[in-house]
Write a protein that holds these residues in place. Structure first.
Motif, PDB file in Angstrom:
ATOM      1  N   ALA A 186       0.824  -1.208   0.000  1.00  0.00           N
ATOM      2  CA  ALA A 186       0.000   0.000   0.000  1.00  0.00           C
ATOM      3  C   ALA A 186       0.858   1.258   0.000  1.00  0.00           C
ATOM      4  O   ALA A 186       0.528   2.250  -0.662  1.00  0.00           O
TER       5      ALA A 186
ATOM      6  N   GLN B  64      -6.112  -1.915   4.247  1.00  0.00           N
ATOM      7  CA  GLN B  64      -5.271  -0.732   4.079  1.00  0.00           C
ATOM      8  C   GLN B  64      -6.077   0.536   3.839  1.00  0.00           C
ATOM      9  O   GLN B  64      -5.522   1.571   3.463  1.00  0.00           O
TER      10      GLN B  64
ATOM     11  N   LEU C  49      -8.046   1.385   1.497  1.00  0.00           N
ATOM     12  CA  LEU C  49      -7.970   1.823   0.110  1.00  0.00           C
ATOM     13  C   LEU C  49      -9.373   1.799  -0.496  1.00  0.00           C
ATOM     14  O   LEU C  49     -10.287   1.192   0.054  1.00  0.00           O
ATOM     15  N   PRO C  50      -9.577   2.460  -1.631  1.00  0.00           N
ATOM     16  CA  PRO C  50     -10.931   2.533  -2.207  1.00  0.00           C
ATOM     17  C   PRO C  50     -11.559   1.155  -2.405  1.00  0.00           C
ATOM     18  O   PRO C  50     -10.914   0.225  -2.899  1.00  0.00           O
TER      19      PRO C  50
ATOM     20  N   LYS D 260      -4.220   8.313  -9.288  1.00  0.00           N
ATOM     21  CA  LYS D 260      -3.034   7.851 -10.008  1.00  0.00           C
ATOM     22  C   LYS D 260      -3.310   7.774 -11.514  1.00  0.00           C
ATOM     23  O   LYS D 260      -4.441   7.669 -11.967  1.00  0.00           O
TER      24      LYS D 260
ATOM     25  N   GLN E  67      -9.073   6.031  -8.203  1.00  0.00           N
ATOM     26  CA  GLN E  67      -9.679   6.804  -7.117  1.00  0.00           C
ATOM     27  C   GLN E  67      -8.638   7.399  -6.182  1.00  0.00           C
ATOM     28  O   GLN E  67      -8.936   8.351  -5.448  1.00  0.00           O
ATOM     29  N   LEU E  68      -7.427   6.856  -6.222  1.00  0.00           N
ATOM     30  CA  LEU E  68      -6.326   7.462  -5.469  1.00  0.00           C
ATOM     31  C   LEU E  68      -5.683   8.611  -6.239  1.00  0.00           C
ATOM     32  O   LEU E  68      -4.732   9.222  -5.759  1.00  0.00           O
TER      33      LEU E  68
ATOM     34  N   ARG F 262       0.682   4.329  -2.760  1.00  0.00           N
ATOM     35  CA  ARG F 262       0.435   5.722  -2.391  1.00  0.00           C
ATOM     36  C   ARG F 262       1.583   6.645  -2.790  1.00  0.00           C
ATOM     37  O   ARG F 262       1.374   7.826  -3.084  1.00  0.00           O
TER      38      ARG F 262
ATOM     39  N   GLU G 246       3.125   7.481  -8.891  1.00  0.00           N
ATOM     40  CA  GLU G 246       2.083   8.144  -9.668  1.00  0.00           C
ATOM     41  C   GLU G 246       1.595   7.369 -10.885  1.00  0.00           C
ATOM     42  O   GLU G 246       0.434   7.436 -11.231  1.00  0.00           O
TER      43      GLU G 246
ATOM     44  N   ALA H  94      -9.344   1.206  -8.159  1.00  0.00           N
ATOM     45  CA  ALA H  94      -8.851   1.686  -6.863  1.00  0.00           C
ATOM     46  C   ALA H  94      -7.728   2.711  -7.053  1.00  0.00           C
ATOM     47  O   ALA H  94      -7.697   3.740  -6.379  1.00  0.00           O
ATOM     48  N   LEU H  95      -6.822   2.411  -7.982  1.00  0.00           N
ATOM     49  CA  LEU H  95      -5.720   3.335  -8.241  1.00  0.00           C
ATOM     50  C   LEU H  95      -6.233   4.653  -8.838  1.00  0.00           C
ATOM     51  O   LEU H  95      -5.748   5.730  -8.493  1.00  0.00           O
TER      52      LEU H  95
END
Length: 337
Positions: free
Chosen positions: A21, A155, A157-158, A58, A55-56, A25, A28, A52-53
């Motif tokens: 995780a 973790q 995460l989304p 990335k 929504q972070l 984070r 990029e 998920a990435l």
């Protein structure tokens, strides 16, 4: 000039979810990969990780050697899955999911991955040689989708409805709708958690299991007419010559799951599906109903791998030769039982 960088060959211990995780984070740009001839676990896991990435915040690309299969095109976020480009691209992080060996990612995918700072390998195949910088292999998990659910949840995460739907598809298809022996109480607990995310399980299951094209049923009818039994009915197989596939107009994804019709026959211990490919190779899929008849070990002898009860290989040579050699090995495995 191909600047593709080889990932480290072996990581001896599992990376923790927290370590993985932190990498997600901290970087990029990402590319999310999975194996050739993808199944529901491969594509569901890829799409879930890609969403998920995203929504972070990335930059994410999701590549598969075959692209998005027609039968999984309904999955939310499926448009993320594309064929690899012709020219290599560089990324901060490569994430390989549900792929027992690096080569199973596919030649075109591997050629498209240029330089990368980190390779992450998350899988549930016990035959995985642990390639990559950060490796998490859980051979007890029945699906990579189950590992990803626990990773994302633990973790923080989304994990929204779209991600959950993809993970349910991954777990459901790789457990045979929660029927295979590797399905655990934890698998059902995770399924319940996923349902609480708001997915419509009846609608999703209908799309997964009750929406086959007619050509697939026509293929099944022909294959069942050509079933072969060996070792007093303990080994059952059928073969799909390239000429037959072309005549019926089927596509590779139509074959998935047909082997289960053989596996379901009373008295059968090992079921085998042989598929002749255009590149002069034969794709072999094997299923077992008894861990003493370890099909992973059989497939390893033909440079394949997988699990004790589900494995595969690609063999060079004629269809007839592959049938002869693999059935001989299967008969040897079941004779003592």
């Amino acid at each position: 000039m191909n600047t593709t960088v080889e990932p480290p060959q072996v990581s001896l211990t599992n990376s923790t979810f927290a370590e993985i995780a932190a990498v997600l984070r901290a970087h990029e740009s990402f590319v999310v990969l999975s194996h050739v001839r993808p199944d529901g676990d491969a594509l569901g896991s890829q799409i879930a990780m890609g969403l998920a990435l995203q929504q972070l915040g990335k930059k994410v690309k999701v590549w598969n050697e075959e692209g998005l299969l027609e039968k999984f095109s309904f999955l939310p976020g499926g448009e993320l899955v594309t064929l690899p480009p012709n020219e290599p691209e560089d990324f901060d992080v490569v994430v390989a999911l549900d792929t027992a060996t690096r080569q199973r990612l596919g030649d075109n995918v591997l050629a498209a991955v240029g330089e990368a700072k980190v390779w992450i390998n998350i899988d549930h195949h016990p035959s995985n040689p642990r390639y990559g910088d950060l490796v998490h292999i859980d051979s007890i998990a029945p699906a990579t989708g189950q590992i990803l659910f626990e990773f994302l949840q633990s973790q923080d995460l989304p994990l929204d409805e779209a991600i959950a739907e993809n993970l349910f598809a991954a777990i459901s298809t790789d457990t045979g709708s929660f029927q295979y022996p590797n399905t655990t109480d934890r698998t059902f607990e995770i399924a319940a958690d996923i349902l609480r995310c708001g997915i419509k399980v009846g609608e999703l299951s209908q799309r997964l299991y009750e929406s086959y094209p007619r050509r697939r049923i026509e293929l099944l009818r022909v294959l069942l007419d050509h079933m072969r039994f060996d070792a007093d009915g303990k080994v059952a197989s059928f073969s799909l010559p390239l000429a037959m596939a072309n005549e019926l107009g089927v596509i590779p994804e139509d074959n998935e799951g047909l082997i289960d019709h053989l596996r379901a026959i009373q008295g059968v211990i090992i079921a085998i599906f042989f598929e002749e490919l255009e590149d002069g190779k034969v794709r072999v899929s094997m299923r077992s109903k008894d861990e003493r008849a370890d099909v992973c070990e059989i497939c390893k002898s033909f440079k394949g791998g997988g699990h004790k009860l589900a494995a595969g290989a690609r063999m060079t040579g004629s269809l007839d030769d592959a049938v002869r050699r693999v059935i001989a090995a299967a008969v040897e495995a079941v004779n003592p039982l």
